[in-house]
Design an enzyme around this catalytic site. Structure first.
Site, PDB file in Angstrom:
ATOM      1  N   ASP A  76       0.430  -1.104   0.288  1.00 57.36           N
ATOM      2  CA  ASP A  76      -0.472  -0.153  -0.022  1.00 57.36           C
ATOM      3  C   ASP A  76       1.035   1.226  -0.121  1.00 57.36           C
ATOM      4  O   ASP A  76       2.144   0.881   0.142  1.00 57.36           O
ATOM      5  CB  ASP A  76      -1.123  -0.200   0.924  1.00 57.36           C
ATOM      6  N   SER A  77       0.373   2.948  -0.051  1.00 58.00           N
ATOM      7  CA  SER A  77       1.357   4.263  -0.247  1.00 58.00           C
ATOM      8  C   SER A  77       1.876   3.608   1.388  1.00 58.00           C
ATOM      9  O   SER A  77       2.873   4.151   1.458  1.00 58.00           O
ATOM     10  CB  SER A  77      -0.036   4.647  -0.295  1.00 58.00           C
ATOM     11  N   GLY A 115      -3.503   9.285  -3.762  1.00 62.48           N
ATOM     12  CA  GLY A 115      -4.505   9.708  -4.479  1.00 62.48           C
ATOM     13  C   GLY A 115      -4.877  10.996  -4.442  1.00 62.48           C
ATOM     14  O   GLY A 115      -5.289  11.292  -5.224  1.00 62.48           O
ATOM     15  N   CYS A 141      -3.944  -1.765  -1.695  1.00 56.82           N
ATOM     16  CA  CYS A 141      -4.166  -0.339  -2.159  1.00 56.82           C
ATOM     17  C   CYS A 141      -4.911  -0.441  -3.251  1.00 56.82           C
ATOM     18  O   CYS A 141      -5.255  -0.530  -4.198  1.00 56.82           O
ATOM     19  CB  CYS A 141      -3.096   0.135  -2.148  1.00 56.82           C
ATOM     20  N   GLU A 148      -2.159   8.391   8.518  1.00 58.19           N
ATOM     21  CA  GLU A 148      -0.788   8.307   8.339  1.00 58.19           C
ATOM     22  C   GLU A 148      -0.167   8.729   9.797  1.00 58.19           C
ATOM     23  O   GLU A 148       0.782   8.539  10.465  1.00 58.19           O
ATOM     24  CB  GLU A 148      -0.490   9.174   7.586  1.00 58.19           C
ATOM     25  N   CYS A 187     -11.145   2.221   0.605  1.00 57.27           N
ATOM     26  CA  CYS A 187      -9.011   2.765   0.136  1.00 57.27           C
ATOM     27  C   CYS A 187      -9.188   2.530   2.647  1.00 57.27           C
ATOM     28  O   CYS A 187     -10.018   2.363   2.356  1.00 57.27           O
ATOM     29  CB  CYS A 187      -9.506   4.465   0.836  1.00 57.27           C
ATOM     30  N   HIS A 199      -6.797   3.037   4.475  1.00 56.06           N
ATOM     31  CA  HIS A 199      -6.444   3.366   5.504  1.00 56.06           C
ATOM     32  C   HIS A 199      -8.577   4.069   6.072  1.00 56.06           C
ATOM     33  O   HIS A 199      -7.955   3.993   7.348  1.00 56.06           O
ATOM     34  CB  HIS A 199      -6.170   5.090   5.168  1.00 56.06           C
TER      35      HIS A 199
END
Ligand code: DGL
Length: 257
Positions: A6-7, A39, A69, A147, A178, A180
């Site tokens: 993932d990012s 994104g 992701c 994050e 997403c 997250h």
């Protein structure tokens, strides 16, 4: 060994689901935090990062790549995946299967701006469930909050509420599209209420991973997870320990770009 990327920290929500079904397998998770958030990036840039991450995992000798992701999957829908040895399990396909199997008819998709821009969610859901109405809404404020570890405060609750307010009022399910976003599930639950189902594509993704492992007779490994970031290793270690309930296994920083 199974590879995921993932990012950033969102992919840990997929790692958790896969780990719950496959306790004895070795996992390798790459968080490309040097480039988070994905994104807000342009399609060409996202394609370059997709190719780098997929190739890196493949070079580590993984038996399969479990996409963690959505934004990278949306870009793969446009550009295709790079040719690699390991089979790749697409996360948006898993979400579409979950919607089809549950029989939802009016679905809201909350995702990154880049994901919404591709229209990949509507396309993939309608490919297997043509009668479903799909509305895609970008929620760019949420990834930076996760994050930064801002999970509980009023600013985060308001950001989730603001994203949900842009969904049509009559949806029967909302896809947290997403990886997250499931970290903020308590806020989504409180704001959407019991009448709207919250779909985490990682649940179907983990089920498909277990099925692939069985079909290909992928041997169980160490039962340990190796966590790699392209960003700050110390901050990553603390985040992994917080979000994975103390699991620290093997955290390292590794510059691949
Ligand atoms: N967690 C990722 C996703 O599933 C990307 C979030 C981001 O970096 O913007 O889309």
């Amino acid at each position: 060994m199974l590879g995921l990327f993932d990012s950033g920290l969102g992919g840990l929500t997929v790692v958790k689901r896969v780990r719950a079904l496959l306790p004895e397998h070795a996992l390798l998770f790459l968080a490309d935090q040097a480039h988070v958030p994905y994104g807000d990036r342009a399609p060409d840039d996202l394609h370059r990062l997709l190719v780098q991450n997929v190739r890196w995992l493949d070079q580590q000798g993984v038996d399969a790549i479990v996409m963690a992701c959505n934004t990278s999957c949306a870009i793969a829908d446009e550009f295709g995946y790079p040719e690699v040895r390991a089979p790749i399990l697409d996360l948006i396909e898993s979400a579409a299967i979950a919607i089809h199997d549950a029989g939802y008819r009016r679905v809201g998709v909350l995702a990154t701006a880049a994901t919404v821009e591709t229209g990949a969610y509507a396309k993939k859901i309608r490919a297997i469930a043509p009668h479903v109405r799909v509305d895609e809404v970008a929620a760019p404020a949420l990834v930076p909050l996760v994050e930064a570890g801002s999970l509980d405060g009023e600013a985060t609750r308001l950001a989730v509420a603001e994203a949900c307010a842009r969904l049509p009022r009559d949806v029967d399910a909302v896809i947290l599209a997403c990886t997250h976003y499931p970290v903020l599930d308590a806020h989504f639950a409180a704001i959407l209420g019991a009448g709207v189902a919250r779909i985490d594509p990682a649940i179907e993704q983990a089920g498909r991973t277990a099925a692939l492992v069985a079909a290909r007779s992928i041997a169980p490994g160490t039962g340990r997870t190796r966590y790699v970031t392209t960003g700050d290793g110390d901050a990553f270690r603390a985040s992994v320990q917080r979000l994975m309930g103390g699991a620290g296994d093997e955290v390292e920083r590794f510059q691949i770009h």
